[in-house]
Design a protein around this motif. Structure first.
Motif, PDB file in Angstrom:
ATOM      1  N   ARG A   3       0.909  -1.094   0.057  1.00 30.67           N
ATOM      2  CA  ARG A   3      -0.131  -0.034  -0.146  1.00 30.67           C
ATOM      3  C   ARG A   3       0.936   1.229  -0.126  1.00 30.67           C
ATOM      4  NH1 ARG A   3      -4.528  -0.145   4.398  1.00 30.67           N
ATOM      5  NH2 ARG A   3      -2.966   0.240   5.761  1.00 30.67           N
ATOM      6  N   ASP A   4       0.388   2.103  -0.694  1.00 27.11           N
ATOM      7  CA  ASP A   4       1.410   3.385  -1.139  1.00 27.11           C
ATOM      8  C   ASP A   4       0.578   4.609  -0.194  1.00 27.11           C
ATOM      9  OD1 ASP A   4       3.868   2.505  -2.352  1.00 27.11           O
ATOM     10  OD2 ASP A   4       1.884   2.145  -4.023  1.00 27.11           O
ATOM     11  N   VAL A   5       1.008   5.548   0.128  1.00 26.30           N
ATOM     12  CA  VAL A   5       0.460   6.942   0.698  1.00 26.30           C
ATOM     13  C   VAL A   5      -0.204   7.801  -0.602  1.00 26.30           C
ATOM     14  CG1 VAL A   5       0.869   9.358   1.667  1.00 26.30           C
ATOM     15  CG2 VAL A   5       2.104   7.145   2.478  1.00 26.30           C
ATOM     16  N   TYR A   6      -1.363   8.015  -0.161  1.00 33.69           N
ATOM     17  CA  TYR A   6      -2.071   9.116  -1.226  1.00 33.69           C
ATOM     18  C   TYR A   6      -2.602  10.316  -0.347  1.00 33.69           C
ATOM     19  CZ  TYR A   6      -6.514   7.333   0.698  1.00 33.69           C
ATOM     20  OH  TYR A   6      -7.561   7.127   1.525  1.00 33.69           O
ATOM     21  N   GLU A   7      -2.956  11.178  -1.088  1.00 33.41           N
ATOM     22  CA  GLU A   7      -3.316  12.533  -0.567  1.00 33.41           C
ATOM     23  C   GLU A   7      -4.587  12.699  -1.476  1.00 33.41           C
ATOM     24  OE1 GLU A   7      -0.215  15.422   0.244  1.00 33.41           O
ATOM     25  OE2 GLU A   7       0.675  14.383  -1.219  1.00 33.41           O
ATOM     26  N   TYR A   8      -5.833  13.254  -0.668  1.00 32.29           N
ATOM     27  CA  TYR A   8      -6.863  13.716  -1.336  1.00 32.29           C
ATOM     28  C   TYR A   8      -7.460  15.060  -0.888  1.00 32.29           C
ATOM     29  CZ  TYR A   8     -10.015  12.162   2.383  1.00 32.29           C
ATOM     30  OH  TYR A   8     -10.730  11.770   3.544  1.00 32.29           O
ATOM     31  N   ALA A   9      -8.396  15.645  -1.784  1.00 29.57           N
ATOM     32  CA  ALA A   9      -9.204  16.681  -1.253  1.00 29.57           C
ATOM     33  C   ALA A   9     -10.539  16.613  -1.639  1.00 29.57           C
ATOM     34  CB  ALA A   9      -8.323  17.919  -1.442  1.00 29.57           C
ATOM     35  N   VAL A  10     -11.762  17.091  -0.815  1.00 31.43           N
ATOM     36  CA  VAL A  10     -12.729  16.980  -1.425  1.00 31.43           C
ATOM     37  C   VAL A  10     -13.016  18.374  -2.457  1.00 31.43           C
ATOM     38  CG1 VAL A  10     -15.302  17.490  -0.799  1.00 31.43           C
ATOM     39  CG2 VAL A  10     -13.959  15.869   0.357  1.00 31.43           C
ATOM     40  N   ILE A  11     -13.525  18.414  -3.501  1.00 34.55           N
ATOM     41  CA  ILE A  11     -14.070  19.455  -4.369  1.00 34.55           C
ATOM     42  C   ILE A  11     -15.228  19.906  -4.048  1.00 34.55           C
ATOM     43  CG2 ILE A  11     -14.002  20.438  -6.751  1.00 34.55           C
ATOM     44  CD1 ILE A  11     -12.411  17.892  -7.472  1.00 34.55           C
ATOM     45  N   ARG A  12     -15.415  21.402  -3.670  1.00 31.61           N
ATOM     46  CA  ARG A  12     -16.846  21.734  -3.176  1.00 31.61           C
ATOM     47  C   ARG A  12     -17.331  22.995  -3.719  1.00 31.61           C
ATOM     48  NH1 ARG A  12     -13.903  23.028   2.749  1.00 31.61           N
ATOM     49  NH2 ARG A  12     -12.838  25.069   2.117  1.00 31.61           N
ATOM     50  N   VAL A  13     -18.767  23.029  -3.793  1.00 32.25           N
ATOM     51  CA  VAL A  13     -19.051  24.304  -4.564  1.00 32.25           C
ATOM     52  C   VAL A  13     -19.614  25.163  -3.376  1.00 32.25           C
ATOM     53  CG1 VAL A  13     -21.111  25.118  -5.834  1.00 32.25           C
ATOM     54  CG2 VAL A  13     -19.705  22.856  -6.328  1.00 32.25           C
ATOM     55  N   VAL A  14     -19.251  26.180  -3.230  1.00 33.55           N
ATOM     56  CA  VAL A  14     -19.784  27.347  -2.198  1.00 33.55           C
ATOM     57  C   VAL A  14     -20.332  28.336  -3.068  1.00 33.55           C
ATOM     58  CG1 VAL A  14     -19.218  28.628  -0.329  1.00 33.55           C
ATOM     59  CG2 VAL A  14     -17.627  26.704  -0.901  1.00 33.55           C
ATOM     60  N   PRO A  15     -21.804  28.254  -3.140  1.00 31.22           N
ATOM     61  CA  PRO A  15     -22.356  29.015  -4.170  1.00 31.22           C
ATOM     62  C   PRO A  15     -22.581  30.695  -3.709  1.00 31.22           C
ATOM     63  CG  PRO A  15     -24.104  27.585  -3.080  1.00 31.22           C
ATOM     64  CD  PRO A  15     -22.575  27.325  -2.860  1.00 31.22           C
ATOM     65  N   ARG A  16     -22.628  30.811  -2.446  1.00 30.19           N
ATOM     66  CA  ARG A  16     -22.608  32.115  -1.935  1.00 30.19           C
ATOM     67  C   ARG A  16     -21.626  32.140  -0.683  1.00 30.19           C
ATOM     68  NH1 ARG A  16     -28.500  33.566  -0.430  1.00 30.19           N
ATOM     69  NH2 ARG A  16     -27.670  35.685   0.022  1.00 30.19           N
ATOM     70  N   ILE A  17     -20.279  32.789  -1.105  1.00 33.17           N
ATOM     71  CA  ILE A  17     -19.181  32.651  -0.156  1.00 33.17           C
ATOM     72  C   ILE A  17     -19.437  33.245   1.275  1.00 33.17           C
ATOM     73  CG2 ILE A  17     -16.849  33.652   0.005  1.00 33.17           C
ATOM     74  CD1 ILE A  17     -17.072  31.341  -2.091  1.00 33.17           C
ATOM     75  N   GLU A  18     -20.272  34.256   1.139  1.00 29.72           N
ATOM     76  CA  GLU A  18     -20.557  34.854   2.335  1.00 29.72           C
ATOM     77  C   GLU A  18     -21.243  34.187   3.391  1.00 29.72           C
ATOM     78  OE1 GLU A  18     -24.108  36.053  -0.300  1.00 29.72           O
ATOM     79  OE2 GLU A  18     -21.827  35.761  -0.622  1.00 29.72           O
ATOM     80  N   ARG A  19     -22.007  33.082   2.861  1.00 22.06           N
ATOM     81  CA  ARG A  19     -22.873  32.199   3.835  1.00 22.06           C
ATOM     82  C   ARG A  19     -22.173  31.171   4.029  1.00 22.06           C
ATOM     83  NH1 ARG A  19     -28.514  32.964   4.085  1.00 22.06           N
ATOM     84  NH2 ARG A  19     -28.427  30.666   4.508  1.00 22.06           N
ATOM     85  N   GLY A  20     -21.131  30.556   3.329  1.00 24.19           N
ATOM     86  CA  GLY A  20     -20.240  29.542   3.713  1.00 24.19           C
ATOM     87  C   GLY A  20     -21.060  28.099   3.599  1.00 24.19           C
ATOM     88  N   GLU A  21     -22.150  27.980   2.994  1.00 26.12           N
ATOM     89  CA  GLU A  21     -22.703  26.796   2.877  1.00 26.12           C
ATOM     90  C   GLU A  21     -21.941  26.246   1.827  1.00 26.12           C
ATOM     91  OE1 GLU A  21     -27.238  28.241   4.119  1.00 26.12           O
ATOM     92  OE2 GLU A  21     -26.364  28.348   2.050  1.00 26.12           O
ATOM     93  N   GLN A  22     -22.018  24.762   1.623  1.00 25.66           N
ATOM     94  CA  GLN A  22     -21.122  23.966   0.439  1.00 25.66           C
ATOM     95  C   GLN A  22     -21.881  22.783   0.102  1.00 25.66           C
ATOM     96  OE1 GLN A  22     -17.455  23.818   2.379  1.00 25.66           O
ATOM     97  NE2 GLN A  22     -17.785  21.885   3.504  1.00 25.66           N
ATOM     98  N   ILE A  23     -21.469  22.480  -1.014  1.00 32.19           N
ATOM     99  CA  ILE A  23     -21.877  20.950  -1.372  1.00 32.19           C
ATOM    100  C   ILE A  23     -20.819  20.270  -1.973  1.00 32.19           C
ATOM    101  CG2 ILE A  23     -23.249  19.862  -3.479  1.00 32.19           C
ATOM    102  CD1 ILE A  23     -24.896  22.597  -3.923  1.00 32.19           C
TER     103      ILE A  23
END
Length: 125
Positions: A3-23
Motif C-alpha cells: 500500500r502506498d500513501v495518497y493524498e486527497y481533497a474534496v472539491i466543493r461548491v460554495v455558491p454564496r461565499i458569504e454564507r459558507g454553505e457548501q456542496i
C-alpha cells in the motif's frame, strides 16, 4: 499487496461565499508513488439551487470539469507540470465558488478504487 500513501481533497461548491454553505461535488486524489492524479466530479444541480436559486449550474459544471482536465494529458496551462505540482496548485486555497477542502492522507493499494470509494462516501448521497 503493498500500500502506498495518497493524498486527497474534496472539491466543493460554495455558491454564496458569504454564507459558507457548501456542496461536496468531487474528489481529487494524488498518489505520488504510483504516478496517479485524478479528479472525479458530479454536480447535484437541485442541491445547488437549494442553496442559491440564481446559481448558474452550467458554469459551475465547467469549473468542476477543469479539475478533471487538469489531471489529464491535455492539462492546459498545467501541461508539463509534475503531478505533485498540479495537485498542489489544484488544492491551493481560493475564495471562489468552486474550491477544495483541506488535504487528507491515507494508504491504498489501488488509487483508482480508493477514488471511487471516497467519491461514493463523500459526494454521492
Amino acid at each position: 499487496m503493498s500500500r502506498d500513501v495518497y493524498e486527497y481533497a474534496v472539491i466543493r461548491v460554495v455558491p454564496r461565499i458569504e454564507r459558507g454553505e457548501q456542496i461536496n461535488a468531487g474528489v481529487l486524489l494524488y498518489c505520488q508513488p504510483r504516478g496517479y492524479l485524478c479528479a472525479r466530479v458530479e454536480l447535484d444541480a437541485v442541491r445547488l439551487r437549494a442553496l442559491d436559486p440564481d446559481a448558474d449550474a452550467e458554469s459551475v459544471r465547467r469549473a468542476l470539469g477543469a479539475y478533471e482536465l487538469a489531471c489529464g494529458e491535455q492539462a492546459g496551462p498545467l501541461t508539463g507540470e509534475p503531478l505533485g505540482g498540479r495537485f498542489r496548485w489544484l488544492t491551493a486555497p481560493r475564495s471562489t465558488i468552486v474550491q477544495t477542502g483541506p488535504v487528507h492522507a491515507g494508504l491504498t493499494a489501488d488509487p483508482g478504487a480508493e477514488l471511487t470509494r471516497l467519491f461514493d462516501v463523500l459526494v454521492r448521497l
